[in-house]
Scaffold this active site. Structure first.
Site, PDB file in Angstrom:
ATOM      1  N   HIS A 419     -25.568  15.220   4.779  1.00 55.52           N
ATOM      2  CA  HIS A 419     -25.596  14.864   6.197  1.00 55.52           C
ATOM      3  C   HIS A 419     -26.226  15.967   7.052  1.00 55.52           C
ATOM      4  O   HIS A 419     -27.013  15.694   7.964  1.00 55.52           O
ATOM      5  CB  HIS A 419     -24.188  14.558   6.705  1.00 55.52           C
ATOM      6  CG  HIS A 419     -24.185  14.128   8.128  1.00 55.52           C
ATOM      7  ND1 HIS A 419     -23.973  15.018   9.155  1.00 55.52           N
ATOM      8  CD2 HIS A 419     -24.454  12.934   8.696  1.00 55.52           C
ATOM      9  CE1 HIS A 419     -24.078  14.365  10.298  1.00 55.52           C
ATOM     10  NE2 HIS A 419     -24.364  13.099  10.053  1.00 55.52           N
ATOM     11  N   ARG A 509     -54.281  27.095  -9.378  1.00 47.90           N
ATOM     12  CA  ARG A 509     -53.895  28.159 -10.313  1.00 47.90           C
ATOM     13  C   ARG A 509     -52.597  27.770 -11.028  1.00 47.90           C
ATOM     14  O   ARG A 509     -51.607  27.447 -10.392  1.00 47.90           O
ATOM     15  CB  ARG A 509     -53.660  29.472  -9.567  1.00 47.90           C
ATOM     16  CG  ARG A 509     -54.811  29.942  -8.704  1.00 47.90           C
ATOM     17  CD  ARG A 509     -54.427  31.257  -8.031  1.00 47.90           C
ATOM     18  NE  ARG A 509     -55.431  31.711  -7.088  1.00 47.90           N
ATOM     19  CZ  ARG A 509     -55.419  31.456  -5.783  1.00 47.90           C
ATOM     20  NH1 ARG A 509     -54.443  30.712  -5.272  1.00 47.90           N
ATOM     21  NH2 ARG A 509     -56.358  31.923  -4.990  1.00 47.90           N
ATOM     22  N   SER A 717     -65.734  35.089  -7.016  1.00 50.40           N
ATOM     23  CA  SER A 717     -66.477  36.226  -6.465  1.00 50.40           C
ATOM     24  C   SER A 717     -65.775  37.563  -6.687  1.00 50.40           C
ATOM     25  O   SER A 717     -66.438  38.604  -6.781  1.00 50.40           O
ATOM     26  CB  SER A 717     -66.756  36.013  -4.968  1.00 50.40           C
ATOM     27  OG  SER A 717     -65.548  35.792  -4.273  1.00 50.40           O
ATOM     28  N   ASN A 718     -64.428  37.581  -6.777  1.00 50.46           N
ATOM     29  CA  ASN A 718     -63.722  38.852  -7.002  1.00 50.46           C
ATOM     30  C   ASN A 718     -64.091  39.466  -8.344  1.00 50.46           C
ATOM     31  O   ASN A 718     -64.488  40.629  -8.433  1.00 50.46           O
ATOM     32  CB  ASN A 718     -62.201  38.637  -6.934  1.00 50.46           C
ATOM     33  CG  ASN A 718     -61.702  38.439  -5.534  1.00 50.46           C
ATOM     34  OD1 ASN A 718     -62.340  38.871  -4.574  1.00 50.46           O
ATOM     35  ND2 ASN A 718     -60.579  37.784  -5.399  1.00 50.46           N
ATOM     36  N   CYS A 766     -64.660  29.835  -5.064  1.00 54.46           N
ATOM     37  CA  CYS A 766     -63.228  29.855  -4.717  1.00 54.46           C
ATOM     38  C   CYS A 766     -62.796  31.301  -4.500  1.00 54.46           C
ATOM     39  O   CYS A 766     -62.864  32.118  -5.408  1.00 54.46           O
ATOM     40  CB  CYS A 766     -62.384  29.177  -5.796  1.00 54.46           C
ATOM     41  SG  CYS A 766     -62.740  29.691  -7.491  1.00 54.46           S
TER      42      CYS A 766
END
Length: 828
Positions: A419, A509, A717-718, A766
């Site tokens: 509730h 991921r 890109s990392n 990404c």
């Protein structure tokens, strides 16, 4: 006699048009019996005392004028006045008597109901149904009383009288005041419905959307043992099931999530009438209270009911323990999200590294702050002050008067449909239930922050933690040629995130699901029996002491307690995590990256040190594709593939596409695809596309060969930056040397995009570089990127950057075309 003048109507005589006559609850029962039983939905029969009977009762006992006098003195700002008014009104009704004609009519119809079910005095549920109840804007949930397992003529009459009096419970008066309803303009109809013997089986509630986010593509089923009233009381946490509607309608068994509750108590019939509370056996606590077939039946019925009414529904169901049949016993409009379509996306963002002092089940997705006020029981409710955080063992409907005053609510007990959860959700008050120990850990006047922004886990912090509120209008989002997608890892935020403008999930991921939900190394689950055996090869080879093994075994057994098959635990949890994300964005594409934990991350999992080497630089070590075909890791990869196969084949979520990370060579790629096919996932079959992460210089230099094998690429890109520049991105010492703006990195990215476009293969990126690095979106759009995938909190910003870049690029293209035309004219 005119229908409006009748004191009693059977459900078969009532439709949804009769709310003013029999209230929302009874009108809905009549509507369903007339329209939905022919579609195979079971609904127990019964009859209703109409609003005409209610007014007749008041006039016969001369109560109507006395009630006006009572409410003339009512001060809605005073808790004491509320309590005095409620008691006076209820006493007037309880002291009244039924007229002889009304009494006779009630008892004759009760005998008719008993004959239908071949019982002398059938067991009935006596339910209140106010004529303003179950509207799309107000649920009145729990405001009026219901009496269960009522049998015998005298008991029935007493229960009906109590139901009528419950129109004036303190909580109902307070709720009407909050919602703006007139106290003496509402009548109360009483429904007398055949009880279902759920005390021998199970019961619960169904919502035809996700209650925390308003996500419409799921059915949410809560289930407990015994009579369903225990859910509302909040004394236990029910089993919870999510079923994905679109693929359910296509014939798939799309139960995308199953969570075992904490079902320690249940309500059963008392021999003297009513209900009594009993313990649930430990064996039954570890079992789901519904099987898969029953979950799917209830989900299909819920979809039928929602389709019939045209708006989301809040439904009660019960299972008969004698026959095994399922029944729908009530349906009302869902009141939090159904009144209007979501047009503004509101995001509460809280940033802190502090550890919460308590956690529980989050209700809603807001943040609340204030001084804690511990209220041990309802008698102390008048002590509560506006702006405080209400802390209690559990709230029931009698506490509603203070809900609008609270900055937040915290309870020890309760689940997502108790509730406290229902009402706080409707009022927009942040709430955390099921903390177990909040009333002991928190102190009166202690400043606390209640955080409900992290999905299902609610966090309580000491002190005031800063947060910001972002609001986005979903009506002002520009249309783009470039697809803006979302990076996501946590299933619990997927439904909420789906409301952001997006073209799907560009990076899903698995690491979060494995590290946070599963928490155990997959091989520790695969070799669970061997780990338990002191003479096994795993134990003999290991240098770990026996006490450590015992600790690992204990942790695994505690986490996987409801699973005898530990491999099934891994497959189920991973499939449900991926499935929830795929369902959130369906039918848009969801690109799922295969597992990419590094050795240090795998070692940190329970049992990880049994299977993982120690590497000097895990970033460049045994990760990604090289793991999958390695003989040591293959059993874990097979479980991973089985989980994804379940999402596609059983849940029906074909919008999933796969992506292989850290794939160093084309030969390695071929090995992985061959192994996936062997395990049941074949590229190209049933529309399955498989991409490769472009994050290693070899992926760029051999791009043509990789594209011969895959359907496209997604630039990471990392990793690509660190490997092109020879930088360990985990090292703060050299991080300043370069980033994605480096000329070598940009040349590599440009080359990959150009080749993918030429080969008509998918190419995306990404990472956070487009959102965080000025000019990067412009660079990517100029190169011709298909999609840009960023974290949820960067989506809106990236859309605006992309819109600006596309307009600029269009202008450049137009000017180039114009210049070309001018040259042609000159030469001609």
């Amino acid at each position: 006699m005119n229908k409006k003048q009748k004191h009693i109507l059977w459900f078969s005589e009532i439709s949804k048009k009769d709310v003013a006559l029999v209230g929302g609850k009874n009108a809905s029962l009549g509507e369903m019996i007339k329209e939905l039983t022919k579609k195979g939905i079971n609904i127990p029969d019964g009859f209703a005392l109409t609003s005409s009977a209610f007014w007749h009762y008041l006039k016969f006992n001369k109560i109507d004028e006395k009630l006006k006098e009572v409410f003339n003195k009512f001060n809605p700002k005073s808790v004491k006045s509320l309590q005095e008014t409620g008691k006076a009104a209820r006493d007037l009704i309880l002291k009244g008597e039924f007229s002889s004609d009304l009494k006779k009519e009630i008892l004759e119809n009760y005998k008719k109901l008993s004959r239908k079910y071949k019982q002398k005095n059938t067991d009935a549920a006596v339910r209140s149904s106010a004529t303003a109840e179950d509207l799309a804007s107000a649920s009145f949930a729990g405001q009026h009383e219901t009496y269960l397992n009522v049998s015998g003529q005298e008991n029935l009459l007493k229960a009906i009288k109590k139901c009528i009096a419950s129109l004036f419970t303190d909580r109902a008066i307070s709720y009407r005041n909050e919602k703006g309803f007139g106290h003496l303009k509402i009548a109360l109809s009483v429904g007398i419905q055949k009880m279902i013997k759920s005390d021998l089986a199970s019961a619960g509630v169904i919502f035809t959307l996700d209650t925390e986010t308003g996500f419409r593509n799921v059915v949410l089923i809560n289930s407990i043992y015994g009579v369903g009233e225990m859910i509302v009381k909040g004394k236990i946490i029910p089993d919870e099931f999510y079923v994905f509607k679109p693929t359910l309608k296509q014939g798939y068994k799309s139960i995308i999530r199953k969570d075992l509750g904490r079902k320690t108590k249940k309500y059963v019939y008392s021999k003297t009438g009513g209900l009594k509370e009993v313990d649930v056996s430990e064996k039954d606590q570890l079992k789901f209270s519904l099987n898969n077939d029953e979950i799917l039946i209830l989900a299909r019925w819920a979809c039928e009911i929602e389709n019939h009414y045209g708006i989301p529904q809040d439904i009660e169901w019960a299972k008969d323990g004698k026959t095994g049949n399922l029944f729908i016993v009530q349906s009302r409009p869902e009141t939090v999200f159904s009144p209007s379509k979501i047009s503004v996306y509101e995001e509460y963002e809280i940033k802190t590294k502090a550890k919460p002092i308590l956690t529980g089940i989050a209700i809603g997705n807001r943040v609340g702050q204030g001084r804690a006020k511990i209220i041990p029981d309802i008698s102390k409710i008048s002590q509560f002050q506006k702006g405080e955080v209400l802390v209690a063992k559990m709230t029931d409907p009698d506490w509603v008067s203070v809900f609008p005053l609270a900055s937040a609510i915290v309870t020890d007990e309760g689940g997502a449909t108790c509730h406290a959860a229902i009402v706080s959700r409707e009022l927009g008050v942040p709430c955390i239930v099921g903390t177990r120990v909040s009333a002991k850990v928190l102190k009166n006047n202690q400043e606390i922050t209640i955080d409900c922004t992290q999905g299902k886990t609610g966090r309580i912090f000491e002190g005031k933690v800063s947060f910001v509120i972002k609001k986005y209008s979903l009506k002002k989002i520009p249309k783009l040629a470039t697809k803006i997608m979302v990076n996501i890892g946590a299933p619990d935020i997927a439904f909420k995130t789906s409301f952001l403008p997006n073209n799907g999930a560009g990076l899903t991921r698995q690491e979060f699901i494995i590290a946070e939900k599963i928490r155990i190394h997959p091989l520790a689950l695969y070799y669970h029996k061997e780990i338990q055996n002191p003479k096994s090869e795993i134990r003999n080879k290991s240098q770990i002491p026996n006490s450590k093994f015992q600790a690992i075994i204990k942790q695994i057994d505690e986490i996987t307690i409801e699973h005898k098959d530990k491999k099934e635990f891994f497959i189920k949890e991973l499939a449900e995590g991926i499935g929830q994300i795929a369902a959130a964005f369906w039918p848009k594409p969801v690109i799922v990256r295969l597992s990419d934990l590094k050795t240090n991350e795998y070692r940190a999992l329970i049992g990880g040190e049994l299977f993982e080497p120690e590497e000097a630089n895990p970033m460049l070590g045994w990760r990604g594709a090289s793991r999958y075909y390695d003989e040591k890791f293959k059993p874990a990869f097979e479980m991973e593939v089985q989980a994804i196969k379940r999402v596609r084949d059983i849940f029906g979520l074909k919008n999933i596409k796969l992506m292989i990370p850290f794939c160093r060579t084309p030969k390695e790629a071929e090995k992985v695809l061959k192994l996936m096919k062997e395990y049941g996932l074949e590229r190209g079959k049933d529309g399955l596309e498989v991409f490769v992460m472009c994050e290693i210089p070899s992926n760029v230099l051999l791009v043509e060969k990789f594209l011969d094998i895959f359907d496209g690429m997604s630039i990471g890109s990392n990793d690509l930056t660190q490997l092109i520049l020879g930088i360990d991105r985990d090292s703060a010492l050299i991080s300043k040397i370069g980033d994605e703006r480096n000329e070598a990195v940009k040349e590599m990215i440009k080359r990959v995009i150009t080749v993918c476009k030429k080969r008509k293969k998918y190419i995306g990126i990404c990472g956070e570089a487009p959102a965080n690095i000025p000019g990067y979106v412009k660079f990517l759009i100029k190169c011709g990127i298909d999609s840009i995938s960023v974290n949820p909190d960067s989506v809106t910003k990236t859309i605006l950057l992309a819109n600006k870049a596309e307009k600029k690029q269009e202008k450049i293209n137009y000017e180039n075309e114009s210049a070309h035309e001018q040259r042609n004219k000159k030469w001609n």
